[in-house]
Design a protein around this motif. Structure first.
Motif, PDB file in Angstrom:
ATOM      1  N   ALA A 177       3.970  -1.190   5.263  1.00  0.00           N
ATOM      2  CA  ALA A 177       5.029  -1.749   4.419  1.00  0.00           C
ATOM      3  C   ALA A 177       4.724  -1.589   2.932  1.00  0.00           C
ATOM      4  CB  ALA A 177       5.238  -3.225   4.749  1.00  0.00           C
ATOM      5  N   PHE A 178       3.505  -1.125   2.598  1.00  0.00           N
ATOM      6  CA  PHE A 178       3.111  -0.934   1.197  1.00  0.00           C
ATOM      7  C   PHE A 178       3.094   0.552   0.851  1.00  0.00           C
ATOM      8  CE2 PHE A 178       1.641  -5.172   2.074  1.00  0.00           C
ATOM      9  CZ  PHE A 178       1.737  -5.847   0.866  1.00  0.00           C
ATOM     10  N   ASP A 179       3.094   0.816  -0.443  1.00  0.00           N
ATOM     11  CA  ASP A 179       3.050   2.188  -0.950  1.00  0.00           C
ATOM     12  C   ASP A 179       1.680   2.551  -1.499  1.00  0.00           C
ATOM     13  OD1 ASP A 179       6.074   2.763  -0.809  1.00  0.00           O
ATOM     14  OD2 ASP A 179       5.962   0.892  -1.953  1.00  0.00           O
ATOM     15  N   VAL A 180       0.907   1.520  -1.887  1.00  0.00           N
ATOM     16  CA  VAL A 180      -0.419   1.720  -2.474  1.00  0.00           C
ATOM     17  C   VAL A 180      -1.402   0.791  -1.776  1.00  0.00           C
ATOM     18  CG1 VAL A 180      -1.815   1.655  -4.588  1.00  0.00           C
ATOM     19  CG2 VAL A 180       0.627   2.217  -4.716  1.00  0.00           C
ATOM     20  N   LEU A 181      -2.575   1.322  -1.455  1.00  0.00           N
ATOM     21  CA  LEU A 181      -3.682   0.509  -0.954  1.00  0.00           C
ATOM     22  C   LEU A 181      -4.808   0.607  -1.975  1.00  0.00           C
ATOM     23  CD1 LEU A 181      -5.169  -1.136   1.221  1.00  0.00           C
ATOM     24  CD2 LEU A 181      -5.818   1.023   2.295  1.00  0.00           C
ATOM     25  N   MET A 182      -5.251  -0.552  -2.460  1.00  0.00           N
ATOM     26  CA  MET A 182      -6.341  -0.591  -3.433  1.00  0.00           C
ATOM     27  C   MET A 182      -7.437  -1.485  -2.908  1.00  0.00           C
ATOM     28  SD  MET A 182      -6.231  -1.830  -7.427  1.00  0.00           S
ATOM     29  CE  MET A 182      -7.733  -2.111  -8.363  1.00  0.00           C
ATOM     30  N   GLY A 183      -8.675  -0.973  -2.903  1.00  0.00           N
ATOM     31  CA  GLY A 183      -9.783  -1.773  -2.416  1.00  0.00           C
ATOM     32  C   GLY A 183     -11.113  -1.201  -2.827  1.00  0.00           C
ATOM     33  N   VAL A 184     -12.149  -2.042  -2.731  1.00  0.00           N
ATOM     34  CA  VAL A 184     -13.501  -1.600  -3.022  1.00  0.00           C
ATOM     35  C   VAL A 184     -14.003  -0.748  -1.860  1.00  0.00           C
ATOM     36  CG1 VAL A 184     -15.850  -2.332  -3.598  1.00  0.00           C
ATOM     37  CG2 VAL A 184     -13.901  -3.712  -4.341  1.00  0.00           C
ATOM     38  N   HIS A 185     -14.809   0.255  -2.174  1.00  0.00           N
ATOM     39  CA  HIS A 185     -15.371   1.164  -1.170  1.00  0.00           C
ATOM     40  C   HIS A 185     -15.908   0.384   0.031  1.00  0.00           C
ATOM     41  CE1 HIS A 185     -17.644   4.502   0.538  1.00  0.00           C
ATOM     42  NE2 HIS A 185     -18.686   3.676   0.618  1.00  0.00           N
ATOM     43  N   GLY A 186     -15.478   0.794   1.219  1.00  0.00           N
ATOM     44  CA  GLY A 186     -15.906   0.155   2.460  1.00  0.00           C
ATOM     45  C   GLY A 186     -14.984   0.533   3.595  1.00  0.00           C
ATOM     46  N   ALA A 187     -15.370   0.130   4.811  1.00  0.00           N
ATOM     47  CA  ALA A 187     -14.634   0.532   6.007  1.00  0.00           C
ATOM     48  C   ALA A 187     -13.177   0.094   5.986  1.00  0.00           C
ATOM     49  CB  ALA A 187     -15.334  -0.015   7.252  1.00  0.00           C
ATOM     50  N   GLY A 188     -12.870  -0.969   5.234  1.00  0.00           N
ATOM     51  CA  GLY A 188     -11.488  -1.432   5.183  1.00  0.00           C
ATOM     52  C   GLY A 188     -10.523  -0.399   4.641  1.00  0.00           C
ATOM     53  N   LEU A 189     -11.022   0.566   3.866  1.00  0.00           N
ATOM     54  CA  LEU A 189     -10.145   1.589   3.305  1.00  0.00           C
ATOM     55  C   LEU A 189      -9.636   2.557   4.373  1.00  0.00           C
ATOM     56  CD1 LEU A 189     -11.782   2.496  -0.133  1.00  0.00           C
ATOM     57  CD2 LEU A 189     -10.024   0.799   0.398  1.00  0.00           C
ATOM     58  N   THR A 190     -10.216   2.511   5.575  1.00  0.00           N
ATOM     59  CA  THR A 190      -9.679   3.353   6.648  1.00  0.00           C
ATOM     60  C   THR A 190      -8.252   2.960   7.000  1.00  0.00           C
ATOM     61  OG1 THR A 190     -10.629   1.911   8.361  1.00  0.00           O
ATOM     62  CG2 THR A 190     -11.944   3.810   7.658  1.00  0.00           C
ATOM     63  N   HIS A 191      -7.829   1.771   6.607  1.00  0.00           N
ATOM     64  CA  HIS A 191      -6.447   1.354   6.851  1.00  0.00           C
ATOM     65  C   HIS A 191      -5.448   2.238   6.101  1.00  0.00           C
ATOM     66  CE1 HIS A 191      -8.505  -2.372   8.167  1.00  0.00           C
ATOM     67  NE2 HIS A 191      -7.477  -2.472   8.976  1.00  0.00           N
ATOM     68  N   ALA A 192      -5.941   3.084   5.209  1.00  0.00           N
ATOM     69  CA  ALA A 192      -5.053   4.022   4.509  1.00  0.00           C
ATOM     70  C   ALA A 192      -4.333   4.948   5.483  1.00  0.00           C
ATOM     71  CB  ALA A 192      -5.847   4.840   3.493  1.00  0.00           C
ATOM     72  N   VAL A 193      -4.845   5.093   6.701  1.00  0.00           N
ATOM     73  CA  VAL A 193      -4.170   5.952   7.685  1.00  0.00           C
ATOM     74  C   VAL A 193      -2.776   5.443   8.015  1.00  0.00           C
ATOM     75  CG1 VAL A 193      -6.318   6.779   8.741  1.00  0.00           C
ATOM     76  CG2 VAL A 193      -5.208   4.717   9.658  1.00  0.00           C
ATOM     77  N   PHE A 194      -2.496   4.185   7.716  1.00  0.00           N
ATOM     78  CA  PHE A 194      -1.189   3.617   8.035  1.00  0.00           C
ATOM     79  C   PHE A 194      -0.211   3.659   6.860  1.00  0.00           C
ATOM     80  CE2 PHE A 194      -4.219   1.131  10.767  1.00  0.00           C
ATOM     81  CZ  PHE A 194      -3.913   1.806  11.939  1.00  0.00           C
ATOM     82  N   LEU A 195      -0.668   4.095   5.690  1.00  0.00           N
ATOM     83  CA  LEU A 195       0.246   4.244   4.554  1.00  0.00           C
ATOM     84  C   LEU A 195       1.253   5.353   4.846  1.00  0.00           C
ATOM     85  CD1 LEU A 195      -2.124   4.118   1.440  1.00  0.00           C
ATOM     86  CD2 LEU A 195      -0.416   2.395   2.075  1.00  0.00           C
TER      87      LEU A 195
END
Length: 354
Positions: free
Chosen positions: A234-252
């Protein structure tokens, strides 16, 4: 005696054994190896108790879900269009629950727990182990798909959108035709432990000032992907500190933006390899914000004269354990929003160019 003559003179009962660790990272020494046996005489093999008509893929569960398992599993099995059985070692029930939708989209059959299975299963073909050709992405030349077509990382993210029935395949486009008041949405990822944003509300406010609709979101590690994927999509931008959570970018949506905040400590090379290049392969705009020593809580806890602050390269030379301890485990960040503003402006401008 020639090698060819020696080979022909082997006893039909002779067999060859070798061991394979069926995990994508060969350095994962805690994963149990499986024994492979080649029988020259088929009659010497134990009789099948279950005969399958589908091929199989044998792999182990481990740590990094997308990088180590789901992406290489997609490469190994997508060509079969669901007609493949998964044989799993080191099985973790929570993992199969969390990623059940993606696994079921790759295989129509219930996975087999190889550590507890007593059957002698026979298959027309078995792929043993997964492989990483490039971290968290796909090398098309090494990824055959159905009908000889080569797979890409964009195919993987498209597969996930289909599997999880995600609604958005493209982000907001700020053109003349865009309805008044329509803003691109920015997800600021909250981490529950290390590498946290100390001033996340201030950062969200800076994103709002740049033109975004911003929200601070925490995606629990053990939460169901069926619930998390639509949130990110539902978002257009994902911003986060380096880490495994950034793998959620696959859903952008394709064409969205990933802003990776790189912790202090000369971590840019690692950050780009793990998320920068993969984001580009997914069809995302990749932006990077590197934290300065003044923005790191290490300055407060260690002081300016500590080697981790004064000389990060010396920490890297001392080994990964120290790099991990100081720059990944003991560091939080307090972003200077004035310094962040140009990166946010660049992200916003991206949607004007869509």
């Amino acid at each position: 005696m020639s090698a060819r003559t020696a080979q022909l003179s082997r006893s039909p009962s002779e067999h060859f054994e070798w061991r394979i660790r069926p995990y994508a990272r060969r350095t994962a020494s805690s994963i149990k190896e499986v024994t492979m046996t080649q029988m020259l005489d088929r009659d010497a093999a134990p009789p099948c108790t279950v005969t399958h008509t589908t091929p199989a893929v044998l792999f182990a569960l481990g740590w990094h879900a997308f990088c180590d398992m789901l992406v290489p599993l997609f490469v190994a099995s997508r060509r079969y269009e669901g007609e493949v059985l998964f044989l799993i070692t080191n099985i973790q029930p929570w993992w199969l629950v969390k990623y059940a939708t993606a696994v079921r989209a790759l295989s129509k059959y219930d996975a087999v727990d190889m550590d507890r299975d007593a059957e002698v299963r026979c298959f027309p073909h078995v792929t043993v182990g997964l492989r990483i050709d490039k971290l968290f992405t796909i090398v098309p030349d090494l990824a055959p798909g159905q009908g000889g077509r080569r797979l890409t990382m964009a195919d993987f993210t498209r597969f996930l959108r289909e599997a999880y029935a995600l609604q958005r395949g493209a982000p907001v486009s700020l053109t003349r035709q865009t309805p008044a008041g329509k803003k691109p949405r920015l997800l600021l990822m909250r981490r529950g432990h290390n590498r946290r944003f100390v001033n996340e509300e201030e950062i969200a406010g800076a994103a709002e000032a740049a033109g975004f609709e911003a929200a601070v979101v925490e995606l629990p590690r053990y939460g169901r992907v069926d619930e998390q994927a639509p949130v990110v999509n539902a978002f257009d931008v994902l911003m986060g500190v380096h880490g495994a959570g950034l793998t959620h970018a696959v859903f952008l949506p394709t064409g969205g933006v990933l802003i990776q905040v790189v912790p202090y400590g000369k971590m840019e090379g690692i950050a780009r390899a793990e998320f920068g290049a993969p984001a580009t392969d997914m069809g995302l705009k990749y932006l990077e914000y590197s934290v300065t020593a003044e923005e790191s809580t290490l300055m407060e806890t260690l002081g300016p004269d500590h080697p981790a602050i004064r000389d990060p390269e010396s920490v890297h030379r001392s080994g990964w354990e120290n790099v991990n301890e100081f720059y990944l485990q003991k560091q939080d960040v307090r972003i200077n929003v004035t310094r962040l503003a140009p990166t946010l402006a660049q992200a916003f401008d991206h949607f004007r160019q869509q």
